[in-house]
Scaffold this motif. Sequence first.
Motif, mmCIF file in Angstrom:
data_model
loop_
_atom_site.group_PDB
_atom_site.id
_atom_site.type_symbol
_atom_site.label_atom_id
_atom_site.label_comp_id
_atom_site.label_asym_id
_atom_site.label_seq_id
_atom_site.Cartn_x
_atom_site.Cartn_y
_atom_site.Cartn_z
ATOM 1 N N VAL A 104 0.869 -1.241 0.024
ATOM 2 C CA VAL A 104 -0.104 -0.021 0.152
ATOM 3 C C VAL A 104 0.842 1.240 0.084
ATOM 4 N N PRO A 105 1.193 1.837 -1.228
ATOM 5 C CA PRO A 105 2.014 3.032 -1.325
ATOM 6 C C PRO A 105 1.741 3.938 -0.391
ATOM 7 N N ASN A 106 0.532 4.336 -0.051
ATOM 8 C CA ASN A 106 0.115 5.587 0.558
ATOM 9 C C ASN A 106 -0.650 5.129 2.137
ATOM 10 N N ALA A 107 0.138 4.026 2.581
ATOM 11 C CA ALA A 107 -0.216 3.455 3.840
ATOM 12 C C ALA A 107 -0.289 4.414 4.964
ATOM 13 N N VAL A 108 0.557 5.397 5.031
ATOM 14 C CA VAL A 108 0.721 6.382 6.115
ATOM 15 C C VAL A 108 -0.350 7.417 5.925
ATOM 16 N N GLU A 109 -0.711 7.956 4.667
ATOM 17 C CA GLU A 109 -1.876 8.593 4.595
ATOM 18 C C GLU A 109 -3.205 7.984 5.114
ATOM 19 N N LEU A 110 -3.106 6.770 4.832
ATOM 20 C CA LEU A 110 -4.532 5.901 5.236
ATOM 21 C C LEU A 110 -4.530 5.553 6.627
ATOM 22 N N GLY A 111 -3.550 5.877 7.490
ATOM 23 C CA GLY A 111 -3.440 5.595 8.763
ATOM 24 C C GLY A 111 -3.109 4.169 9.003
ATOM 25 N N LEU A 112 -2.640 3.404 7.945
ATOM 26 C CA LEU A 112 -2.268 1.985 8.377
ATOM 27 C C LEU A 112 -0.780 2.026 8.923
ATOM 28 N N ILE A 113 -0.155 2.910 8.825
ATOM 29 C CA ILE A 113 1.256 2.941 9.740
ATOM 30 C C ILE A 113 1.326 4.057 10.568
ATOM 31 N N ASP A 114 1.626 3.655 11.890
ATOM 32 C CA ASP A 114 1.571 5.064 12.822
ATOM 33 C C ASP A 114 2.887 5.173 13.373
ATOM 34 N N ALA A 115 3.840 5.811 12.741
ATOM 35 C CA ALA A 115 5.263 5.907 13.183
ATOM 36 C C ALA A 115 5.846 7.299 12.748
ATOM 37 N N PRO A 116 6.725 7.727 13.361
ATOM 38 C CA PRO A 116 7.370 9.049 13.299
ATOM 39 C C PRO A 116 8.053 9.112 11.843
ATOM 40 N N GLU A 117 8.013 10.158 11.202
ATOM 41 C CA GLU A 117 8.535 10.333 9.934
ATOM 42 C C GLU A 117 9.785 9.782 9.408
ATOM 43 N N ASP A 118 10.690 9.770 10.370
ATOM 44 C CA ASP A 118 11.955 9.467 9.978
ATOM 45 C C ASP A 118 11.903 7.770 10.165
ATOM 46 N N GLN A 119 11.271 7.162 11.056
ATOM 47 C CA GLN A 119 11.131 5.496 10.921
ATOM 48 C C GLN A 119 10.572 5.182 9.690
ATOM 49 N N VAL A 120 9.359 5.864 9.432
ATOM 50 C CA VAL A 120 8.639 5.422 7.918
ATOM 51 C C VAL A 120 9.340 5.447 6.988
ATOM 52 N N ALA A 121 10.230 6.567 6.885
ATOM 53 C CA ALA A 121 11.258 6.615 5.686
ATOM 54 C C ALA A 121 12.385 5.584 5.809
ATOM 55 N N ARG A 122 12.745 5.106 6.778
ATOM 56 C CA ARG A 122 13.523 4.131 6.988
ATOM 57 C C ARG A 122 12.925 2.642 6.593
ATOM 58 N N GLU A 123 11.512 2.526 6.883
ATOM 59 C CA GLU A 123 10.703 1.464 6.670
ATOM 60 C C GLU A 123 10.463 1.330 5.116
ATOM 61 N N ILE A 124 10.130 2.501 4.556
ATOM 62 C CA ILE A 124 9.966 2.383 3.046
ATOM 63 C C ILE A 124 11.400 1.760 2.457
ATOM 64 N N GLU A 125 12.503 2.359 2.718
ATOM 65 C CA GLU A 125 13.775 1.924 2.283
ATOM 66 C C GLU A 125 13.888 0.544 2.460
ATOM 67 N N GLN A 126 13.484 -0.086 3.562
ATOM 68 C CA GLN A 126 13.708 -1.460 4.148
ATOM 69 C C GLN A 126 12.533 -2.285 2.997
ATOM 70 N N ALA A 127 11.366 -1.836 3.153
ATOM 71 C CA ALA A 127 10.545 -2.718 2.189
ATOM 72 C C ALA A 127 10.830 -2.980 0.660
ATOM 73 N N SER A 128 11.647 -1.752 0.271
ATOM 74 C CA SER A 128 12.056 -2.051 -1.040
ATOM 75 C C SER A 128 13.157 -3.125 -1.253
ATOM 76 N N LEU A 129 13.777 -3.435 -0.232
ATOM 77 C CA LEU A 129 14.809 -4.444 -0.231
ATOM 78 C C LEU A 129 14.168 -5.871 -0.303
ATOM 79 N N PHE A 130 12.997 -6.130 -0.349
ATOM 80 C CA PHE A 130 12.389 -7.474 -0.323
ATOM 81 C C PHE A 130 11.185 -7.623 -1.223
ATOM 82 N N GLY A 131 10.730 -8.643 -1.803
ATOM 83 C CA GLY A 131 9.586 -8.942 -2.502
ATOM 84 C C GLY A 131 8.589 -9.253 -1.349
#
Length: 179
Positions: A104-131
């Motif tokens: 879900v590319p817009n998971a943060v806007e939809l309220g599916l992920i509730d974390a500080p911006e810096d953590q979300v940025a790290r998690e987006i980068e990490q998610a891209s490392l996996f299928g």
Amino acid sequence: VAAEPAALALVARAGAGSVRDSLSVLGQVISGSGPDGVTYAEAVAQLGMTDATLLDATIDALAAHDGAGLFTVIDQVIDAGHDPRRFVTDLLERFRDLIVLHNVPNAVELGLIDAPEDQVAREIEQASLFGPAELTRAADVTSTALSELRGATAPRLHLELMVARLLLPASDADEAATR
């Protein structure tokens, strides 16, 4: 009382969706805070939660198929006195976040992920490392390990077996293994 956003995110996560529980946890953390207010480091220590740097190191080592890195993280978890079940629970939550962010590319806007911006940025980068299949399999292995940790007499061994399973490629003909 001053509070770091990352510390408030931990409080919200510790409240597990309950406003009343979150307020109670916040009161506990405030009462134990120092002159700087509620800091991330103090919240981690008071709540017994896993520091995000350990979770990041785990995910990064897994993405790199770095067995030495994964076993080093387990050593750090045990040496620091972290509760193994708490670590695995927090790791499973991280895998959940990565799965959601991957799908879900817009998971943060939809309220599916509730974390500080810096953590979300790290998690987006990490998610891209996996299928998606890798993430699903890793979450499944972690969930199984969490169940196995209940009443375990050798928690370190269970954590090490978990990371060993995470490092193994899916190898059998079962549909779950092809992820």
